[in-house]
Every structure is written in C-alpha cells, then in structure tokens.
Write an enzyme that holds these catalytic residues in place. Structure first.
Site, PDB file in Angstrom:
ATOM      1  N   PRO A 121      18.380   1.863  19.079  1.00 40.56           N
ATOM      2  CA  PRO A 121      19.156   1.771  17.849  1.00 40.56           C
ATOM      3  C   PRO A 121      18.258   1.923  16.618  1.00 40.56           C
ATOM      4  CG  PRO A 121      18.918  -0.385  18.865  1.00 40.56           C
ATOM      5  CD  PRO A 121      18.411   0.617  19.858  1.00 40.56           C
ATOM      6  N   GLU A 122      18.754   2.636  15.619  1.00 43.41           N
ATOM      7  CA  GLU A 122      18.028   2.790  14.365  1.00 43.41           C
ATOM      8  C   GLU A 122      18.792   2.044  13.270  1.00 43.41           C
ATOM      9  OE1 GLU A 122      16.430   6.668  13.554  1.00 43.41           O
ATOM     10  OE2 GLU A 122      16.474   7.232  15.656  1.00 43.41           O
TER      11      GLU A 122
ATOM     12  N   LYS B 168      15.095  -2.370  10.963  1.00 35.17           N
ATOM     13  CA  LYS B 168      15.753  -2.643  12.244  1.00 35.17           C
ATOM     14  C   LYS B 168      15.703  -4.123  12.612  1.00 35.17           C
ATOM     15  CE  LYS B 168      14.082   1.864  13.806  1.00 35.17           C
ATOM     16  NZ  LYS B 168      13.332   2.584  14.857  1.00 35.17           N
TER      17      LYS B 168
ATOM     18  N   HIS C  79      23.534  -7.860  32.636  1.00 33.75           N
ATOM     19  CA  HIS C  79      22.204  -8.104  32.082  1.00 33.75           C
ATOM     20  C   HIS C  79      22.234  -9.150  30.957  1.00 33.75           C
ATOM     21  CE1 HIS C  79      20.598  -4.803  34.456  1.00 33.75           C
ATOM     22  NE2 HIS C  79      21.598  -4.057  34.051  1.00 33.75           N
TER      23      HIS C  79
ATOM     24  N   ARG D  84      16.687  -3.344  29.555  1.00 30.85           N
ATOM     25  CA  ARG D  84      15.269  -2.981  29.662  1.00 30.85           C
ATOM     26  C   ARG D  84      14.327  -4.085  29.182  1.00 30.85           C
ATOM     27  NH1 ARG D  84      16.733   2.888  27.031  1.00 30.85           N
ATOM     28  NH2 ARG D  84      17.879   3.701  28.825  1.00 30.85           N
TER      29      ARG D  84
ATOM     30  N   ARG E 171       7.025  12.311  21.719  1.00 27.26           N
ATOM     31  CA  ARG E 171       8.469  12.443  21.621  1.00 27.26           C
ATOM     32  C   ARG E 171       8.783  13.895  21.293  1.00 27.26           C
ATOM     33  NH1 ARG E 171       9.839   7.333  17.743  1.00 27.26           N
ATOM     34  NH2 ARG E 171       7.778   7.822  16.936  1.00 27.26           N
TER      35      ARG E 171
END
Length: 337
Positions: free
Chosen positions: A2-3, A61, A108, A131, A320
């Site tokens: 997420p940004e 963030k 999770h 994660r 990236r």
C-alpha cells in the site's frame, strides 16, 4: 504494498469507526506482529486497555492513533496533550479491518482490539497480515521538528478531496509525531509541505529524480507506482539529475504527484493485490486508470492522442521496475540511473 492513497483510505475508515472509542479488550494471537513493541505482549495490552483513541493521523505511509489514558481526571479532548499513540504500519500485506465480534476470524489474524460499543459501529479492529512485514506497537509521541502538526492533509487536501466524517482530513493539529516516524518527510498532500525547502534539498541530493522521490526522508508517501505515474504526468525521465531541477520543474513533479494521489483517493487506491483492502474489506480501483506503471509494451495514451504509436517501456530500477514512455520522457544524456 500500500502507498499513501491506500493508507489514507484506511485512515479515513479508522477515523470514522474508532475515533473517540475506548479499548476494552486486546488479543494477540501472533506476537510477531507486535515485535516492534519491545516490552512484549502484556505491556502492549496494558498500554491499550482503557485507553481512548483520540484521532487517526497519517504522515506518508505511517498511521498512528493518539491515545488518552484511562486515569481519573484525564482530559482526552482538551488540556494535556497525548503522550502515546498506537502506531500501525501495513508493510507489504497488512490489513486493518473493522468487524463485528460474530464474524469468523481471518486466516492470518494477528491482533484483535475490541472497543466500547457504539450503536452504528462494529466493535472489533482486526490486524491481518499474511507476510508479517507490518505490525502494531505503542510508542511515545515527540514534538515535530518544525513545530507544525505531525501529519495530515488539512485545508488543502480537504478542498481537493473533501473532509472525512469528523470534518477534517487527517489529524488534530497536535505538533506531535511518533518517535519512530520523526525522520520521515512530509508528503505532498500535507498542507505544511514546504516546496521551497524540498526544492533546495532535491537539488543538493545529486541523484536521479525517481530515487529522490522514493527517499522517505525527503518526501514521504510516494512509492514505486505513484512515482512512475507522476513522472509520466510531468513528462520527466526517472533518471533526470536532481541538481538540474529548476523551481518550476520541482513544482511540476510535486503537483503531478499530488494530482495522481488525489485521483487515486477518489478511486479508493490501486489494487494489484487482493491483500490490499480498506477497513471494510473493499479493494481500490485506480489500477484501471494507470498510464505508465505495469503497462510495458502497451501504447502510451498521450502519444496515441497525437497519432503516435509509442510503447511504454520497462527498465530494471533498484531491484524493481520503472515504466516510462521513451517519447514523452526521453532519457537525458547525463542520466543518473
């Protein structure tokens, strides 16, 4: 990952559902998600039980919820300033969901916080993280270096985006920030973002433009997706040397970044990954409006409008990818790759 727009969408949801409510129970099924809380599970729980969430604030963030303790005579909305906050970092796959207690537990589920009942709102805040790169922790609030509010979109963002349920866009105006986020620069949607100071620091970096945009100490909240989109909108190559940026160039790239993120907010954020959802479990739709990121081999829409057939290219960048139009964004001779 997420940004900024995705995190702001989550912030707005949290502000709507949990601001002003008191923590009544805390469960930590997986302590790995509070590993940043160095004193462990019991201390984490003890800091939250009986505390009232005063607001939900964001810088870049980073999300945090200033807390008022449950001590008799405390003044949560006036008088003394809050000293601590619950910080949430979503990492790669973290989700904050507001649920009713009767809803089945997610696979999770890492942390579950129960709040005082409110007729129109679910009682549980659940942190889910597949994660386990994100997490929650309680930390001290420290004064901001510039004496200005710690985070927020404020009047500029409210005019462009519209206020949240509490009538403001992000933050109470307290000049406080979590100690762990004090080094993070302000983001382009922050009304206190100083474009002249950013311009001077940008020119002093002597690096490539995209590298500078991704430097959270210089400007926060711009990740790989929105950097590529802003660079495309501003017609700038990602490897342009920052020391060649003139003031109008700096304004152009910041205005482009701001515009891209405001449009993403309207759409609820991007959604390449089912792991990103807002507090109600809904994904964003801005991915459908991207002009550069993820469009390798597809026509540049701006060139197509001019009758040209230029294809978006992908370059390897900092382990990236970076996407650009070779016609609209030509690589400068003195590129800093």
């Amino acid at each position: 990952m997420p940004e900024l727009p995705e995190v702001e969408v989550v912030r707005r949801g949290l502000a709507r559902w949990i601001a002003g409510r008191t923590v009544t129970a805390v469960s930590v099924p997986d302590p790995r998600s509070i590993r940043r809380h160095a004193l462990g599970t019991e201390d984490f729980r003890g800091n939250l039980l009986g505390a009232t969430v005063l607001d939900v604030v964001r810088r870049g963030k980073f999300l945090w919820m200033p807390l008022a303790d449950s001590a008799p005579g405390s003044q949560p909305y006036g008088g003394s300033l809050p000293h601590t906050a619950l910080v949430a970092h979503l990492g790669m796959s973290g989700q904050l969901l507001v649920e009713s207690p009767g809803q089945p537990h997610e696979k999770h589920l890492k942390v579950r916080i129960t709040f005082s009942p409110r007729e129109d709102a679910p009682e549980e805040l659940r942190f889910i993280d597949q994660r386990i790169f994100g997490g929650l922790f309680v930390t001290s609030l420290v004064p901001t270096a510039d004496g200005l509010p710690g985070g927020g979109i404020g009047t500029r963002g409210a005019a462009e985006i519209g206020p949240d349920v509490n009538g403001h866009a992000s933050g109470t105006g307290w000049a406080l920030v979590p100690a762990e986020a004090a080094h993070i620069g302000r983001d382009p949607l922050d009304p206190h973002f100083d474009i002249e100071a950013f311009h001077q620091k940008l020119r002093a970096r002597k690096t490539g433009l995209k590298r500078a945009l991704l430097d959270q100490g210089l400007v926060s909240g711009i990740g790989n997706i929105y950097a590529d989109e802003a660079l495309w909108a501003a017609k700038m190559h990602y490897a342009r040397p920052t020391d060649t940026m003139r003031r109008p160039d700096t304004e152009r790239i910041i205005h482009a970044a701001r515009d891209v993120m405001v449009r993403a907010l309207d759409a609820g954020g991007t959604s390449f990954d089912s792991l990103y959802v807002n507090v109600n479990g809904a994904s964003g739709y801005f991915a459908r409006s991207l002009n550069a990121y993820g469009r390798e081999g597809k026509p540049c829409v701006r060139c197509a409008e001019l009758g040209l057939s230029t294809l978006i290219r992908r370059d390897t960048f900092m382990n990236r990818s970076s996407y650009s139009c070779p016609a609209c964004q030509p690589q400068p001779r003195n590129a800093r790759l």
